[in-house]
Enzyme design. Structure first.
Site, PDB file in Angstrom:
ATOM      1  N   TYR A  82      25.474 -36.600  13.569  1.00  0.00           N
ATOM      2  CA  TYR A  82      24.949 -36.205  12.261  1.00  0.00           C
ATOM      3  C   TYR A  82      25.973 -36.602  11.208  1.00  0.00           C
ATOM      4  CZ  TYR A  82      23.695 -33.368   8.231  1.00  0.00           C
ATOM      5  OH  TYR A  82      23.376 -32.966   6.968  1.00  0.00           O
TER       6      TYR A  82
ATOM      7  N   GLU B  83      21.588 -38.379   3.756  1.00  0.00           N
ATOM      8  CA  GLU B  83      21.721 -37.766   5.080  1.00  0.00           C
ATOM      9  C   GLU B  83      21.224 -38.717   6.159  1.00  0.00           C
ATOM     10  OE1 GLU B  83      20.716 -33.397   6.577  1.00  0.00           O
ATOM     11  OE2 GLU B  83      18.907 -34.654   6.572  1.00  0.00           O
TER      12      GLU B  83
END
Length: 403
Positions: free
Chosen positions: A125, A213
């Protein structure tokens, strides 16, 4: 301004950020053809089909009334057609959309990156956003990427790393290497990650992103580092520098009342309360919302008409507020500095006459330049509009309206 995954990936490619390749389509037939193209390019029978909406949680979300997930794997052209038929035109409900869900108008047919090879694949992530507490951009990353990143942040916050970047300067080489090291990478994957993170940060700054993101950030079996998914938000105030990006705006994903308000240069945000408010100035608007709550009501919206309010903007504001069936009263709170109170009062009267059949109470509090003249205009208009000078008076009238 939010972008779809396929749009964001195309922008990232301009900054040499490797991405999971795909083809965005809006028909079942086009989905079949896209699958065949992906199969030819990769030599792989598998392709991933993803609903394109402005919300996360698509992998766990379902099309309303069905078991169809927002992200699915197709093993043939027939599979691709079936999945596309289930997704297109359907309403996808995820943890981020709420019960209302979002309609799927496009899907992305993407290459499968989970193919077997000499090395194990791995999901990470990574996101970049502004840390307002420090005034610096922060890169947040974790070895635990994928659909459950929220649970990772909640249950094991020690697995979330942060790297701050001084504003006005680039991401330093040692910082990019530190990120790759903390992700447990080595060899070719380490080098590729350093390049990826550096180019991604350049994209974040170059595109004036508010948030970027990548989840998952993916290591393939042949040690490549790519963006499998991408959420990108562009700072609205910077769109004047990015005409090409502004053209990507998808108004079908936005609240219709907010889109309409934008056409009149009104700063409008829809809320869930019962008192509509129209104010000039963001600070006064926030104070007005507090006053509504203290009076026993709940603000139904944030609406700042700015310093150039006139009959047209007031009428537009009225119309937008009244589209909300939950509104039981409207409070207009204007401090006349740049804008004269009598001009606003005239706009209120004109808008009231144009709209007609307004059943809910309207409370107008005008203070500042020409406030006395404005109150006289409203009091002598013969309309069912209640005027106030003091904020406490307006609060009492709101309290009675929602009681």
């Amino acid at each position: 301004m939010n972008l779809h995954e396929y749009q964001a990936k195309e922008l990232l490619k301009k900054y040499n950020v490797p991405v999971q390749e795909g083809i965005a389509v809006d028909t079942v037939m086009a989905a079949e053809e896209a699958y065949r193209q992906i199969k030819t390019q990769t030599g792989n029978n598998f392709a991933v089909i993803k609903a394109q909406i402005h919300a996360g949680g698509r992998g766990k979300g379902k099309i309303e009334g069905t078991e169809q997930r927002g992200v699915a794997v197709a093993k043939s052209a027939e599979d691709a057609a079936t999945i596309a038929k289930n997704l297109l035109g359907g309403t996808l409900v995820t943890i981020q959309t709420g019960a209302a869900g979002k309609k799927v108008n496009k899907i992305l047919v993407a290459q499968d990156v989970y193919y077997p090879g000499p090395n194990p694949v791995k999901e990470f992530y990574l996101s970049i956003l502004l840390d307002r507490a420090t005034g610096m951009n922060v890169i947040m990353y974790s070895t635990e990427g994928g659909m459950d990143i929220e649970e990772v942040a909640h249950n094991t916050p020690d697995k979330i790393f942060k790297e701050w970047v001084h504003p006005g300067g680039p991401l330093q080489g040692f910082q990019a290497r530190k990120i790759a090291f903390n992700l447990g990478l080595s060899g070719e994957a380490f080098k590729n990650c350093v390049k990826f993170v550096t180019n991604l940060y350049n994209a974040y700054v170059g595109l004036d992103c508010g948030m970027l993101e990548i989840n998952p950030l993916f290591k393939t079996s042949d040690e490549k580092i790519i963006a499998v998914d991408c959420k990108m938000n562009i700072d609205d105030n910077a769109l004047m520098r990015h005409a090409d990006v502004a053209a990507l705006r998808d108004v079908s994903e936005e609240d219709p009342t907010e889109v309409e308000a934008g056409q009149y240069n009104l700063n409008f945000v829809k809320l869930d309360g019962n008192v509509g408010c129209m104010v000039n100035g963001a600070g006064l608007a926030m104070a007005t919302m507090d006053m509504i709550k203290l009076s026993g009501g709940e603000p139904a919206n944030f609406l700042d008409v700015g310093g150039t309010a006139n009959a047209q903007t007031v009428e537009a504001g009225f119309r937008i507020i009244m589209k909300d069936p939950n509104v039981k009263a409207i409070l207009i709170n204007i401090f006349g500095g740049i804008v004269r109170c009598d001009r606003v009062a005239a706009g209120v009267i004109e808008a009231y006459n144009k709209l007609g059949n307004i059943e809910i109470p309207i409370i107008v509090r005008l203070q500042g330049t020409n406030a006395v003249e404005a109150k006289k205009l409203i009091d002598e208009s013969g309309l069912k509009v209640q005027s106030a000078i003091l904020l406490s008076e307006a609060a009492d009238l709101v309290k009675k309206a929602v009681a």
